[in-house]
Design a protein around this motif. Sequence first.
Motif, mmCIF file in Angstrom:
data_model
loop_
_atom_site.group_PDB
_atom_site.id
_atom_site.type_symbol
_atom_site.label_atom_id
_atom_site.label_comp_id
_atom_site.label_asym_id
_atom_site.label_seq_id
_atom_site.Cartn_x
_atom_site.Cartn_y
_atom_site.Cartn_z
ATOM 1 N N SER A 17 -28.677 31.676 -27.600
ATOM 2 C CA SER A 17 -27.446 33.077 -26.591
ATOM 3 C C SER A 17 -28.899 34.043 -26.007
ATOM 4 O O SER A 17 -28.857 33.749 -25.732
ATOM 5 C CB SER A 17 -25.895 33.261 -27.230
ATOM 6 O OG SER A 17 -25.419 32.533 -28.051
ATOM 7 N N MET A 18 -29.446 34.377 -27.317
ATOM 8 C CA MET A 18 -30.120 35.446 -27.007
ATOM 9 C C MET A 18 -32.042 34.778 -26.137
ATOM 10 O O MET A 18 -32.541 35.546 -25.397
ATOM 11 C CB MET A 18 -31.237 36.121 -27.972
ATOM 12 C CG MET A 18 -29.838 36.835 -28.759
ATOM 13 S SD MET A 18 -29.114 38.680 -27.640
ATOM 14 C CE MET A 18 -30.570 39.357 -27.821
ATOM 15 N N GLY A 19 -31.680 33.303 -26.971
ATOM 16 C CA GLY A 19 -33.396 33.841 -25.483
ATOM 17 C C GLY A 19 -32.504 32.745 -24.136
ATOM 18 O O GLY A 19 -33.337 32.813 -23.537
ATOM 19 N N CYS A 20 -31.438 32.377 -24.459
ATOM 20 C CA CYS A 20 -31.142 32.262 -22.831
ATOM 21 C C CYS A 20 -30.155 33.153 -21.908
ATOM 22 O O CYS A 20 -31.063 33.080 -20.566
ATOM 23 C CB CYS A 20 -29.624 31.090 -23.590
ATOM 24 S SG CYS A 20 -28.780 30.819 -21.665
ATOM 25 N N PHE A 21 -30.441 34.260 -22.337
ATOM 26 C CA PHE A 21 -30.219 35.543 -22.155
ATOM 27 C C PHE A 21 -31.510 36.140 -21.586
ATOM 28 O O PHE A 21 -31.725 36.028 -20.200
ATOM 29 C CB PHE A 21 -29.738 36.490 -22.922
ATOM 30 C CG PHE A 21 -29.767 38.195 -21.701
ATOM 31 C CD1 PHE A 21 -29.049 38.555 -21.151
ATOM 32 C CD2 PHE A 21 -30.662 39.424 -22.807
ATOM 33 C CE1 PHE A 21 -29.012 39.571 -20.638
ATOM 34 C CE2 PHE A 21 -31.470 40.008 -21.436
ATOM 35 C CZ PHE A 21 -29.569 40.377 -20.457
ATOM 36 N N PHE A 22 -32.609 35.769 -22.383
ATOM 37 C CA PHE A 22 -34.506 36.029 -20.999
ATOM 38 C C PHE A 22 -34.398 35.280 -20.211
ATOM 39 O O PHE A 22 -35.246 35.681 -19.597
ATOM 40 C CB PHE A 22 -34.936 36.438 -22.356
ATOM 41 C CG PHE A 22 -34.810 37.571 -23.497
ATOM 42 C CD1 PHE A 22 -35.015 38.978 -23.447
ATOM 43 C CD2 PHE A 22 -34.174 36.892 -25.333
ATOM 44 C CE1 PHE A 22 -34.948 40.460 -23.402
ATOM 45 C CE2 PHE A 22 -33.906 38.780 -25.437
ATOM 46 C CZ PHE A 22 -34.185 39.733 -25.164
ATOM 47 N N SER A 23 -33.608 34.006 -20.304
ATOM 48 C CA SER A 23 -34.889 33.530 -19.694
ATOM 49 C C SER A 23 -33.946 33.440 -18.517
ATOM 50 O O SER A 23 -34.917 32.762 -17.208
ATOM 51 C CB SER A 23 -34.561 31.290 -20.230
ATOM 52 O OG SER A 23 -32.880 31.100 -20.474
ATOM 53 N N ILE A 24 -32.792 33.376 -18.667
ATOM 54 C CA ILE A 24 -31.696 33.855 -16.961
ATOM 55 C C ILE A 24 -32.548 35.145 -16.109
ATOM 56 O O ILE A 24 -32.712 35.326 -14.853
ATOM 57 C CB ILE A 24 -30.780 34.303 -17.320
ATOM 58 C CG1 ILE A 24 -29.619 32.799 -17.846
ATOM 59 C CG2 ILE A 24 -29.792 34.600 -16.434
ATOM 60 C CD1 ILE A 24 -28.450 33.319 -18.385
#
Length: 465
Positions: A27-34
Amino acid sequence: MLFMNMLAILPSSKQLNFWYLRLWFLSMGCFFSIFMLYSPMLSHTQISQNMWIDGLSMPLITLTWWISILMLIASQTSVLNTNNKVNYFSFLISLLNLILLIVFMSSNLIWFYFSFEASLIPTLILILGWGYQPERLQAGIYMMLYTVTASLPLLILILFWSSTWGSNSLILMANTSFNYTPWLKEILIVITLAAFLVKLPMFTVHLWLPKAHVEAPVAGSMILAGILLKLGGYGLLRMFQLVQINTSFINSFLFSLGLWGGVITSFICFRQTDLKSLIAYSSVGHMSIMLAGVFSASSFGFQAGLSMMVAHGLCSSALFSLANYSYEKVHSRSLYICKGMLMIIPSISMWWFIFCVINMAAPPSINLLSEILLFPVVFFKSPWVLTTMMIMTFFGAVYNLFLYTSTQHGGSPSFLYSYNSIKPSQNLLLIAHAIPVNILILKPELVCNWLICLVSLKQNISVWI
């Protein structure tokens, strides 16, 4: 982002709740990618000598993170609640996410090829370890033989290019012209595209996909439809930078084959009785539309192809999740048995309606935007095949309505027990699919390209008249 994924695949002790820990890191990686997706300064960067991010790879990186999270959420009932090798399962999903990130971020052709092929190994383990039926071994063999056999000539070509130019950099080779004789150029194009057309898959080399989908668990179907099929489209768009395909006879042939293959696949969808098989064949049809956009060799076609990949990744993943929920309640994927959901569980019937409508490119989904961009692209490529595109779009609506009415209408079989309503986590999963596929049409770049396409279409039509 890679650091977050490294933390996710670290082995965890039994005292830690590793499932939710890995879900948190994803979820943290998804946040940074967005954040990087909506930041123009960060979405076109050279990370290292062999890693880069640009406007083509960034949406697919974000889609990879997003689908990986949803895979864990969708597998809670079948894996987490039953304690079915939970640690290995979450580790495989995190490892597969890391491999796919390397594919989309790699500017080194050798890294790109090996990570492209390495993504098959966790997928094969997911099918063999958590599949439903004994035929999953045959499905895994089909998948490996089709994809590996088609991609081995590409490895030889990449090694030849590396020895010729003394570098594996995709950026360097993209700025270098290759001077070949016409017959050798056609052979190189076939070798270059074969691996990606099988992974897409294109009609005539698609037989491995329905078998893999039918035997895969819900997470395997989601990653196959959501991400792994997009590797083929991503590879095609990258290879256009190395080989001049737009002037080739192979380009026109594959353009026509993709469109007519989509029409034939739409007819095949009418005859399916297996729920997951129907959704899998519909994926082949949507990728045929995407293939037509890519082989149009235009900027609008590339944009439409990328939009179609993102839209299909979200929509087909949601449809396979819904098929899994129906299977968990009915214990069958047959369209003759999965009936009457509208009377028994109206909430799941609502989700079926939403995603069937999205799958037929209804507003405001980005499926509609991609098809609107593709119609003028196909028309100016060849006006004669515009009818084929219209037939494929019409039959796409027909088989989606057939899918909805077959599963939701009619009487429920009398030998089935009463159902329970879907869980909050399942509603959350479907909302997480529905929001991006409808909200992404508001992304400024997509809207601008849409308006530019309409203006240019008007100008070209006025000149043509």
